[in-house]
Design a protein around this motif. Structure first.
Motif, PDB file in Angstrom:
ATOM      1  N   HIS A 100      58.643  30.815  12.853  1.00  0.00           N
ATOM      2  CA  HIS A 100      57.455  30.924  12.081  1.00  0.00           C
ATOM      3  C   HIS A 100      57.804  31.976  11.630  1.00  0.00           C
ATOM      4  O   HIS A 100      58.205  32.936  11.392  1.00  0.00           O
ATOM      5  CB  HIS A 100      56.588  31.390  13.611  1.00  0.00           C
ATOM      6  N   VAL A 102      57.117  33.176   6.963  1.00  0.00           N
ATOM      7  CA  VAL A 102      56.800  34.126   5.694  1.00  0.00           C
ATOM      8  C   VAL A 102      57.385  33.548   4.865  1.00  0.00           C
ATOM      9  O   VAL A 102      58.616  33.895   4.466  1.00  0.00           O
ATOM     10  CB  VAL A 102      55.497  34.592   5.554  1.00  0.00           C
ATOM     11  N   THR A 109      52.965  37.467   1.537  1.00  0.00           N
ATOM     12  CA  THR A 109      51.938  36.880   2.435  1.00  0.00           C
ATOM     13  C   THR A 109      51.753  36.644   3.880  1.00  0.00           C
ATOM     14  O   THR A 109      52.659  36.815   4.383  1.00  0.00           O
ATOM     15  CB  THR A 109      52.016  35.077   1.912  1.00  0.00           C
ATOM     16  N   ARG A 111      51.258  34.049   6.022  1.00  0.00           N
ATOM     17  CA  ARG A 111      50.900  32.792   6.546  1.00  0.00           C
ATOM     18  C   ARG A 111      51.690  31.613   6.221  1.00  0.00           C
ATOM     19  O   ARG A 111      52.804  32.051   5.357  1.00  0.00           O
ATOM     20  CB  ARG A 111      49.440  31.894   5.244  1.00  0.00           C
ATOM     21  N   TYR A 112      52.543  31.456   7.918  1.00  0.00           N
ATOM     22  CA  TYR A 112      53.318  30.973   8.023  1.00  0.00           C
ATOM     23  C   TYR A 112      53.760  30.354   7.063  1.00  0.00           C
ATOM     24  O   TYR A 112      53.097  29.360   6.350  1.00  0.00           O
ATOM     25  CB  TYR A 112      53.866  30.662   9.548  1.00  0.00           C
ATOM     26  N   SER A 114      54.287  25.826   6.569  1.00  0.00           N
ATOM     27  CA  SER A 114      53.439  24.791   7.323  1.00  0.00           C
ATOM     28  C   SER A 114      53.994  23.341   6.559  1.00  0.00           C
ATOM     29  O   SER A 114      54.974  23.619   5.080  1.00  0.00           O
ATOM     30  CB  SER A 114      52.410  24.362   6.898  1.00  0.00           C
ATOM     31  N   ASN A 163      47.719  26.615  -3.042  1.00  0.00           N
ATOM     32  CA  ASN A 163      46.713  26.633  -2.324  1.00  0.00           C
ATOM     33  C   ASN A 163      46.396  26.209  -1.124  1.00  0.00           C
ATOM     34  O   ASN A 163      45.825  26.098  -0.339  1.00  0.00           O
ATOM     35  CB  ASN A 163      45.891  27.835  -2.483  1.00  0.00           C
ATOM     36  N   ASP A 166      46.163  26.711   2.720  1.00  0.00           N
ATOM     37  CA  ASP A 166      45.365  27.119   3.175  1.00  0.00           C
ATOM     38  C   ASP A 166      43.486  26.619   2.688  1.00  0.00           C
ATOM     39  O   ASP A 166      42.402  26.286   3.618  1.00  0.00           O
ATOM     40  CB  ASP A 166      44.915  28.739   1.668  1.00  0.00           C
ATOM     41  N   ASP A 169      44.005  24.142   6.024  1.00  0.00           N
ATOM     42  CA  ASP A 169      42.847  24.549   7.005  1.00  0.00           C
ATOM     43  C   ASP A 169      41.408  25.069   6.801  1.00  0.00           C
ATOM     44  O   ASP A 169      40.433  24.876   7.405  1.00  0.00           O
ATOM     45  CB  ASP A 169      43.965  26.301   6.922  1.00  0.00           C
TER      46      ASP A 169
END
Length: 178
Positions: A100, A102, A109, A111-112, A114, A163, A166, A169
């Motif tokens: 995990h 960033v 950020t 956010r991890y 992905s 993005n 994001d 998600d």
């Protein structure tokens, strides 16, 4: 005309992405250096130098793509593809190791990393390779209006790709009706 407009799209999309990434990293080089350490791919003692090397390489991509000079455009597309591949490999190995982390790809950020970050980089590598391909075709000059239209399309594409995680998600969450 298609090849000319496609080259312009690839060039402007990568230019927007690398400008955004460069500015984001330059605003907080420490955060990017921390991300380099967190990936555990290279010795942490190299992190400061690597952060500056990557930042400099991203700036060089921007300069080359802005130039409009064929040899520099080739260099810009090749360097962009190489950086995106290197970042893609780092992101992929991080996911495979179930870490995990960033990435701070576009600035600090929470956010991890992905799979969407890997997809983004893959699509941008294709964009760089496409730019190289179209650059070697005989190209008429693009009409001035094309710069505006393709520029808007490229900017939207850069924002969407930057993005992507994001956006996915957000779309995965059910809409709450009140």
């Amino acid at each position: 005309m298609f090849a000319c407009l496609s080259l312009l799209f690839c060039r402007l999309t990568l230019l927007a992405v690398f400008c955004w990434a460069t500015v984001g990293k330059a605003q907080d080089v420490t955060a990017f250096r921390e991300a380099v350490v967190d990936f555990h791919m290279l010795p942490s003692s190299w992190s400061r130098a690597l952060a500056w090397i990557f930042l400099g390489a991203e700036c060089l991509v921007v300069v080359c793509l802005l130039s409009g000079i064929a040899p520099l455009l080739v260099a810009g597309f090749v360097l962009a593809a190489a950086l995106l591949l290197a970042f893609g490999i780092a992101l992929s190995t991080t996911l495979l190791r179930k870490m995990h982390v960033v990435c701070n790809c576009f600035g600090r950020t929470v956010r991890y990393v992905s799979v969407y970050d890997v997809v983004r980089n893959g699509l941008l590598v294709l964009c760089a390779l496409g730019g190289l391909w179209f650059l070697h075709l005989p190209l008429p000059p693009a009409p001035a209006v094309a710069f505006v239209v393709i520029g808007c399309m490229s900017l939207c594409t850069a924002i969407l790709l930057s993005n992507l995680a994001d956006i996915v998600d957000m779309l995965r969450k059910p809409l709450l009706l009140q």
